[in-house]
Design a protein around this motif. Structure first.
Motif, PDB file in Angstrom:
ATOM      1  N   ALA A   1      -2.905 -46.131  40.724  1.00 38.94           N
ATOM      2  CA  ALA A   1      -4.369 -46.071  40.640  1.00 38.94           C
ATOM      3  C   ALA A   1      -4.978 -47.458  40.443  1.00 38.94           C
ATOM      4  O   ALA A   1      -6.113 -47.722  40.870  1.00 38.94           O
TER       5      ALA A   1
ATOM      6  N   SER B   1      -6.530 -45.162  45.507  1.00 39.66           N
ATOM      7  CA  SER B   1      -6.388 -44.885  44.078  1.00 39.66           C
ATOM      8  C   SER B   1      -6.336 -43.391  43.778  1.00 39.66           C
ATOM      9  O   SER B   1      -5.805 -42.983  42.737  1.00 39.66           O
ATOM     10  N   SER B   2      -6.871 -42.550  44.663  1.00 41.14           N
ATOM     11  CA  SER B   2      -6.883 -41.097  44.439  1.00 41.14           C
ATOM     12  C   SER B   2      -5.460 -40.530  44.357  1.00 41.14           C
ATOM     13  O   SER B   2      -5.199 -39.601  43.587  1.00 41.14           O
TER      14      SER B   2
ATOM     15  N   TYR C   1      -4.274 -41.326  40.744  1.00 38.29           N
ATOM     16  CA  TYR C   1      -4.888 -40.469  39.726  1.00 38.29           C
ATOM     17  C   TYR C   1      -4.349 -39.045  39.803  1.00 38.29           C
ATOM     18  O   TYR C   1      -4.103 -38.406  38.766  1.00 38.29           O
TER      19      TYR C   1
END
Length: 432
Positions: free
Chosen positions: A331, A402-403, A406
């Motif tokens: 992330a 980044s998804s 996460y």
């Protein structure tokens, strides 16, 4: 006189007993040597199959493009391959349980030969799609795992299965490089000819070196009374029956969901490497080689050592905890150098999770059902490849790289808390 006869008789019995003990010891030693040789052959078969598989993975995009297949059509081609592998995994496992590991490995290698033969004559898009069909029975890796499972004790299993990662690493490095060199210097179809000949050699190796019965005799008696031997190879009920054994469903769910976000990221990696990291094709190849080396080091030197000293419950929790940390790192990463750092714990967690869950699940079911269980486990990656392009594409387009990190962090944090609180029944064994 009677006393002398008694002493003589006693001496003869002791001598005979000593000879029997010596013979049993020699037989036991020769049996261990033979088992070791068969396991090495299984590693060789897996290495060759993975090498040819990664070789064709590097060539297939260029072959598809040369035949006029666009990106959407190529996505359909990859999905077709994934669906066939997904469906074929449990069926192959049932086949191995019913007809023997040797027969199943021969089927897998022969299917690989048919796969590369059809690929070598794919001068049109329909033929290219047709060449994917033999993939339904191309399961050399779970076939080799079945051999190892049959030839090792439960305490030795995790360590032996962990060394399979060496085969994977060698396959990535040699296969990727070989495909590129052969297609560039000699033509796009040359790697398919090499794959065809290589799989024929693999078939011969399986026929000559893999014993017809790999299970110990005690397991054969269990197999005779096992319900896995009843019903069709294609029986969904018999396949799902394994999920009812204690701990199997829980561990399998952890196996599927823990690596799913990373799996989605890796499916999209060819696009991410170009758009996000700005890598050229050659640099992407170097990165793949880096992954292969990491895989070899982790599986060959780290995983085996840990399985000798820690329980499988502890290692399962450790892999999920590390996976959560990998999610946080992904992330926050911004450059390819950040990714190279994150890749170290990523490969460790991925390798440990695969090895430990396979070991736990094969111990949780009867020995006569280990092939089916390994086939089910082998379907996890094809499942990710099937749903991955759609889900991964949406995540990347809507929320960015980044998804994936996460999502990995959230999913594995939840799984780690679940593993801490739950009492999943596991067969706890450490190698000696």
């Amino acid at each position: 006189m009677t006393a002398m006869n008694t002493k003589a008789s006693s001496g003869c019995e002791e001598g005979a007993s000593g000879m029997r003990t010596k013979t049993l010891g020699e037989n036991s030693h020769s049996g261990e040597v033979r088992r070791g040789q068969v396991i090495l052959v299984a590693y060789l078969i897996a290495t060759l199959e993975l090498t040819f598989l990664f070789m064709q993975m590097g060539v297939i995009p260029y072959l598809a493009k040369s035949l006029g297949l666009d990106s959407v059509g190529f996505g359909y081609l990859q999905t077709t391959f994934g669906v066939l592998q997904l469906v074929g995994g449990p069926i192959f496992g049932r086949f191995a349980d019913q007809f023997g590991t040797r027969t199943a490995l021969i089927l897998s290698c022969a299917s690989g030969s048919a796969f590369f033969l059809l690929m070598s004559i794919s001068t049109s898009i329909p033929l290219l799609f047709l060449s994917r069909l033999p993939a339904v029975f191309m399961h050399g890796l779970p076939g080799a795992q079945k051999v190892i499972t049959d030839m090792t004790t439960p305490a030795q299993r995790a360590d032996a299965l962990g060394k399979m990662g060496l085969c994977f690493g060698i396959g990535i490095i040699i296969g990727s490089a070989l495909g590129g060199v052969l297609s560039t210097k000699f033509g796009i179809f040359v790697p398919t000819y090499v794959g065809l000949v290589g799989n024929l050699i693999n078939t011969m190796i399986a026929m000559v070196w893999i014993p017809e019965q790999a299970k110990p005799q005690s397991d054969h008696r269990v197999t005779e009374h096992s319900t896995s031997q009843s019903g069709s190879v294609f029986s969904i009920r018999e396949i799902l029956r394994l999920m009812k054994f204690p701990g199997v469903m829980e561990v399998f769910i952890v196996k599927v969901f823990a690596g799913l976000p990373i799996g989605l990221f890796l499916i999209m990696f060819s696009i991410i490497s170009m758009d996000f990291f700005g890598l050229e094709a050659v640099e992407s190849g170097y990165l793949m080689s880096y992954f292969g080396i990491l895989q070899m080091v982790v599986q060959g030197l780290v995983v085996g050592k840990l399985t000798n000293h820690c329980t499988e419950r502890t290692l399962l929790r450790l892999s999920i905890f590390v996976f959560a940390g990998v999610g946080l790192g992904m992330a926050l990463m911004r450059t390819v150098w950040h990714y190279c750092i994150v890749a170290v714990p990523l490969v460790f967690a991925f390798s440990m999770l695969g090895t430990i869950t396979d070991s736990i699940l094969t111990k949780a079911v009867p020995s006569s059902d280990t092939g089916t269980m390994l086939g089910i486990c082998a379907s996890v990656q094809p499942l990710t490849r099937t749903v991955g392009p759609t889900i991964g594409g949406v995540l990347y387009k809507q929320f960015g790289v980044s998804s994936f990190g996460y999502l990995q962090l959230i999913v594995n944090t939840g799984l780690f808390v679940y593993l801490l609180k739950s009492k999943i029944p596991l067969v706890e064994m450490k190698s000696q």
